[in-house]
Design a protein around this motif. Structure first.
Motif, short mmCIF file in Angstrom:
data_model
loop_
_atom_site.label_atom_id
_atom_site.label_comp_id
_atom_site.label_asym_id
_atom_site.label_seq_id
_atom_site.Cartn_x
_atom_site.Cartn_y
_atom_site.Cartn_z
N LEU A 217 41.88 -71.11 -31.55
CA LEU A 217 42.70 -71.80 -30.66
C LEU A 217 43.98 -71.86 -31.54
O LEU A 217 44.17 -72.17 -32.74
CB LEU A 217 42.02 -73.40 -30.65
N PHE A 218 45.05 -72.04 -30.61
CA PHE A 218 46.49 -72.27 -30.89
C PHE A 218 46.54 -73.73 -31.43
O PHE A 218 45.82 -74.48 -30.91
CB PHE A 218 47.54 -71.88 -29.69
N GLU A 219 47.24 -73.70 -32.52
CA GLU A 219 47.53 -75.18 -33.15
C GLU A 219 47.91 -76.36 -32.17
O GLU A 219 47.63 -77.43 -32.44
CB GLU A 219 48.32 -75.19 -34.52
N PHE A 220 48.74 -76.11 -31.29
CA PHE A 220 49.28 -76.72 -30.23
C PHE A 220 48.44 -77.10 -29.17
O PHE A 220 48.69 -78.13 -28.44
CB PHE A 220 50.65 -76.23 -29.70
N THR A 221 47.28 -76.32 -29.19
CA THR A 221 46.37 -76.66 -27.74
C THR A 221 45.79 -78.03 -27.51
O THR A 221 45.94 -78.69 -26.77
CB THR A 221 45.22 -75.56 -27.55
N ARG A 222 45.33 -78.55 -28.74
CA ARG A 222 44.73 -79.84 -28.67
C ARG A 222 45.57 -80.85 -28.47
O ARG A 222 45.54 -81.74 -27.47
CB ARG A 222 43.58 -80.10 -29.68
N PRO A 223 46.78 -81.00 -29.08
CA PRO A 223 47.66 -81.94 -28.73
C PRO A 223 48.47 -82.03 -27.45
O PRO A 223 48.53 -82.89 -26.83
CB PRO A 223 48.85 -81.65 -30.02
N LEU A 224 48.58 -80.60 -26.94
CA LEU A 224 49.01 -80.55 -25.74
C LEU A 224 48.38 -81.11 -24.56
O LEU A 224 48.73 -81.80 -23.75
CB LEU A 224 49.49 -79.12 -25.45
N LEU A 225 46.96 -80.75 -24.58
CA LEU A 225 46.11 -81.20 -23.72
C LEU A 225 45.87 -82.79 -23.73
O LEU A 225 45.80 -83.38 -22.65
CB LEU A 225 44.68 -80.63 -23.85
N LEU A 226 45.70 -83.33 -24.92
CA LEU A 226 45.58 -84.68 -24.97
C LEU A 226 47.10 -85.37 -24.71
O LEU A 226 46.77 -86.45 -24.00
CB LEU A 226 45.30 -84.91 -26.32
N GLY A 227 48.02 -84.99 -24.98
CA GLY A 227 49.34 -85.50 -24.38
C GLY A 227 49.52 -85.57 -23.09
O GLY A 227 49.79 -86.79 -22.54
N LEU A 228 49.03 -84.50 -22.59
CA LEU A 228 49.29 -84.54 -20.95
C LEU A 228 48.39 -85.58 -20.21
O LEU A 228 48.84 -86.40 -19.55
CB LEU A 228 48.68 -82.93 -20.42
N ARG A 229 47.21 -85.56 -20.72
CA ARG A 229 46.33 -86.76 -20.20
C ARG A 229 46.75 -88.10 -20.50
O ARG A 229 46.58 -88.78 -19.78
CB ARG A 229 44.81 -86.47 -21.13
N GLU A 230 47.24 -88.28 -21.62
CA GLU A 230 47.56 -89.62 -22.02
C GLU A 230 49.01 -90.06 -21.11
O GLU A 230 49.00 -91.20 -20.80
CB GLU A 230 48.19 -89.80 -23.60
N HIS A 231 49.54 -89.28 -20.42
CA HIS A 231 50.67 -89.51 -19.62
C HIS A 231 50.22 -89.29 -18.12
O HIS A 231 51.14 -89.27 -17.24
CB HIS A 231 51.83 -88.59 -20.02
N GLY A 232 48.74 -89.11 -17.75
CA GLY A 232 48.25 -89.37 -16.40
C GLY A 232 48.24 -88.05 -15.72
O GLY A 232 48.19 -87.84 -14.67
N ILE A 233 48.58 -86.94 -16.69
CA ILE A 233 48.44 -85.60 -16.01
C ILE A 233 47.50 -84.95 -16.14
O ILE A 233 46.87 -84.60 -17.34
CB ILE A 233 49.77 -84.68 -16.52
N ALA A 234 46.65 -84.50 -15.13
CA ALA A 234 45.32 -84.10 -15.34
C ALA A 234 45.53 -82.51 -15.96
O ALA A 234 46.63 -81.76 -15.63
CB ALA A 234 44.52 -83.83 -13.97
N THR A 235 44.56 -82.06 -16.42
CA THR A 235 44.55 -80.58 -16.85
C THR A 235 43.19 -79.88 -16.42
O THR A 235 41.94 -80.68 -16.47
CB THR A 235 44.88 -80.62 -18.46
N GLY A 236 43.28 -78.47 -16.48
CA GLY A 236 42.04 -77.66 -16.35
C GLY A 236 42.35 -76.51 -16.70
O GLY A 236 43.38 -75.97 -17.41
N ILE A 237 41.29 -75.66 -17.19
CA ILE A 237 41.25 -74.21 -17.59
C ILE A 237 40.44 -73.21 -16.58
O ILE A 237 39.31 -73.87 -16.22
CB ILE A 237 40.55 -74.17 -19.10
N ILE A 238 41.04 -72.49 -16.19
CA ILE A 238 40.46 -71.13 -15.45
C ILE A 238 40.36 -69.86 -16.12
O ILE A 238 41.58 -69.53 -16.57
CB ILE A 238 40.90 -71.04 -13.98
N THR A 239 39.31 -69.10 -16.35
CA THR A 239 39.42 -67.89 -16.98
C THR A 239 38.28 -66.88 -16.50
O THR A 239 37.53 -67.19 -15.91
CB THR A 239 39.08 -68.28 -18.52
N ARG A 240 39.01 -65.67 -16.49
CA ARG A 240 38.07 -64.42 -16.36
C ARG A 240 36.99 -64.34 -17.26
O ARG A 240 36.27 -63.45 -17.20
CB ARG A 240 38.86 -63.24 -16.06
N ASN A 241 37.11 -65.14 -18.39
CA ASN A 241 36.21 -64.83 -19.76
C ASN A 241 34.89 -65.63 -19.26
O ASN A 241 34.95 -66.50 -18.46
CB ASN A 241 36.96 -65.55 -20.85
#
Length: 230
Positions: free
Chosen positions: A98-122
Motif C-alpha cells: 500500500l502506498f504510504e499516503f493511502t491510509r492518511p489520505l482516506l482518513l483525512g477525506l472522511r474526517e472532512h465529510g468526504i465519502a470515499t470508495g474503491i472500485i477495482t477490476r481486481n
C-alpha cells in the motif's frame, strides 16, 4: 490538511486500487500469455493477445470456444482462466504494498465529510491481502466479483456512488489508467489521473482526465482542484 475547495467541490472521491492506492505488481502481459496457453487447449490455434484488456479478451475467447465446441466446454475454459487470473492476482498482492499516503489520505477525506470508495477490476481477496483494514478506511469496496458490470462500464462506479448516496455530479473518480478516466466520464463524474501506475500524463489526458497528478496524495495540495471546482 484538506483544502477547502475539495470539500466544496466534491461529496465523494472514488479510487481505483492497483497503481492508485497500492503499488502495481501485476503482470498483465503474462496474464494474457497464460490465457492464450489455455486457449490453445480448447481452440484449433493458439490465440494471439491483442489490445483488449485481459478479462474482456477472456470473455471473447470463451465465446469462440463455445462456437467451436459447446457451452460446457466454454464454461470449463472460462473457469480455468479465472482460476489462473485469481492466482496471479493473489501472488501479486503478496508482493505488493500500500502506498504510504493511502491510509492518511482516506482518513483525512472522511474526517472532512468526504465519502470515499474503491472500485477495482481486481479480486477482493487480493485487495484485502494488501489492505486488510480497508473497511475501516473507506465507505465501499466493489471488487470484480461485487459488480455485475465492471469498469470501464460506468455501472461499476455508479453502483459505488449509489451505496454512498452521492450523485455523480458531486463525485471525483481517481485512477492511474485510461480505463478509469473513461469510466468517470461515462458515469458523469469529474476525473483525476495519477501517474503512480504505468501511464503518463498524455495517456491520462487523452482518455479525458480533467486533472493529472503525480500521485493521489496531491489531491490535498492547495489549489489542486481549481480546474474542476463546481
Amino acid at each position: 490538511m484538506i483544502p477547502s475547495e475539495l470539500a466544496t467541490a466534491f461529496e465523494a472521491v472514488i479510487f481505483d486500487f492497483d497503481g492508485t492506492l497500492a503499488e502495481l505488481t501485476l503482470d498483465f502481459t503474462l496474464m494474457k500469455t497464460k490465457i492464450a496457453a489455455l486457449g490453445e487447449c480448447f481452440l484449433p490455434h493458439r490465440p494471439e493477445p491483442d489490445g483488449t484488456p485481459a478479462l474482456e479478451w477472456m470473455e471473447t475467447l470463451t465465446a469462440h470456444v463455445e462456437r467451436e465446441c459447446d457451452r460446457d466446454t466454454a464454461l470449463e475454459f472460462n473457469c480455468r482462466c479465472r482460476l489462473a487470473i485469481t492466482a496471479m492476482e493473489l501472488d501479486a498482492a503478496r508482493d505488493g504494498n500500500l502506498f504510504e499516503f493511502t491510509r492518511p489520505l482516506l482518513l483525512g477525506l472522511r474526517e472532512h465529510g468526504i465519502a470515499t470508495g474503491i472500485i477495482t477490476r481486481n479480486t477482493g481477496s487480493a485487495v484485502r491481502t494488501v489492505f486488510p483494514d480497508v473497511n475501516e478506511h473507506t465507505g465501499v469496496l466493489l471488487a470484480r466479483e461485487d459488480a455485475p458490470r465492471i469498469k470501464p462500464h460506468p455501472a461499476h462506479l455508479l453502483q459505488a456512488l449509489e451505496r454512498l448516496g452521492v450523485a455523480p455530479a458531486h463525485a471525483l473518480m481517481v485512477g492511474d489508467h485510461p480505463l478509469d478516466m473513461k469510466t468517470g466520464r461515462a458515469a458523469g463524474t469529474a476525473t483525476a489521473g495519477v501517474m503512480s501506475g504505468r501511464c503518463d500524463a498524455d495517456d491520462l489526458k487523452n482518455a479525458g482526465a480533467d486533472l493529472v497528478f503525480e500521485d493521489a496524495s496531491r489531491l490535498l495540495a492547495p489549489g489542486a482542484l481549481t480546474a474542476v471546482r463546481n
